[in-house]
Every structure is written in C-alpha cells, then in structure tokens.
Motif scaffolding. Structure first.
Motif, mmCIF file in Angstrom:
data_model
loop_
_atom_site.group_PDB
_atom_site.id
_atom_site.type_symbol
_atom_site.label_atom_id
_atom_site.label_comp_id
_atom_site.label_asym_id
_atom_site.label_seq_id
_atom_site.Cartn_x
_atom_site.Cartn_y
_atom_site.Cartn_z
ATOM 1 N N LYS A 38 -3.155 4.729 -3.061
ATOM 2 C CA LYS A 38 -3.374 3.667 -4.281
ATOM 3 C C LYS A 38 -4.326 4.462 -5.223
ATOM 4 C CE LYS A 38 -4.588 -1.062 -5.135
ATOM 5 N NZ LYS A 38 -5.198 -2.244 -4.968
ATOM 6 N N LYS A 77 0.898 2.534 -6.833
ATOM 7 C CA LYS A 77 0.892 2.571 -5.298
ATOM 8 C C LYS A 77 2.007 3.344 -4.747
ATOM 9 C CE LYS A 77 -0.747 -2.211 -5.194
ATOM 10 N NZ LYS A 77 -0.656 -3.396 -4.814
ATOM 11 N N SER A 78 1.893 3.924 -3.574
ATOM 12 C CA SER A 78 3.008 4.944 -2.944
ATOM 13 C C SER A 78 3.289 4.206 -1.743
ATOM 14 C CB SER A 78 2.423 6.314 -2.422
ATOM 15 O OG SER A 78 1.511 6.263 -1.487
ATOM 16 N N LYS A 101 -1.003 4.649 3.288
ATOM 17 C CA LYS A 101 -0.690 4.363 1.923
ATOM 18 C C LYS A 101 -1.615 4.966 0.853
ATOM 19 C CE LYS A 101 1.897 0.202 2.828
ATOM 20 N NZ LYS A 101 2.272 -1.100 2.571
ATOM 21 N N GLU A 119 -5.540 3.194 -8.848
ATOM 22 C CA GLU A 119 -5.429 2.073 -9.922
ATOM 23 C C GLU A 119 -4.309 1.311 -9.708
ATOM 24 O OE1 GLU A 119 -6.610 3.162 -14.021
ATOM 25 O OE2 GLU A 119 -8.193 4.372 -13.209
ATOM 26 N N SER A 120 -3.220 1.316 -10.616
ATOM 27 C CA SER A 120 -2.267 0.442 -10.405
ATOM 28 C C SER A 120 -1.047 1.041 -10.005
ATOM 29 C CB SER A 120 -1.750 -0.032 -11.946
ATOM 30 O OG SER A 120 -1.335 0.949 -12.952
#
Length: 85
Positions: free
Chosen positions: A34, A39-40, A32, A36-37
């Motif tokens: 990420k 996310k994938s 996964k 900062e804000s």
C-alpha cells in the motif's frame, strides 16, 4: 533430502557444540503493498536468512536461536500465469 553417514556424523557433532549449529531458513509468503491511495493485491515474496545459529533444547524449555550475525535477503516473486520470475 536423504543423509549419508558423513553428513549425519557432522550434523551430530554440530548439535553437541556449545555455539550451536549454523542454519539457513527460507520462507515463502504473500504480502499486500500500500502506497498512499494505491493498493496492490497479494504479492509473493521469498525470504532467505543465513548465519542463524541454533542450539539443541535441554529439558522441556525451548531454546532461542542467535541471529546476531545473520543476513536476510528478500526476493519479489512475480507470477505470470504459471511461471515465477
């Protein structure tokens, strides 16, 4: 892969060497990301490492591989429907 007699004999002689025998390792995994804000979801990656030298274990103790001169390459595996790029 099936081994013929020539490759089998070279593999056996490589196992007896003190330096060990060269290996190439390929792994497929998912991570996964990420930032900062942002996310994938899980994204597949393929890691290929060359230059690893393995030794044959003696007795019951495991042996460690030498990764001093190894080179690893990471490929991003983006999957669209059923095709990978």
């Amino acid at each position: 892969m099936d081994l013929d007699t020539e490759s089998l004999s070279s593999l056996r002689s490589g196992l007896k060497k003190v330096k060990g025998f060269p290996m190439e390792i390929q792994m497929d995994t998912k991570v996964k990301m990420k930032m900062e804000s942002l996310k994938s979801k899980k994204v597949g990656i393929r890691i290929t490492c060359e230059g690893i030298r393995g030794n044959v274990p003696t007795g019951k103790s495991p042996s460690l591989a030498s990764v001093i001169n190894s080179q690893c390459k990471v490929d991003l595996r983006i999957k669209i429907w059923k095709f990978s790029f």
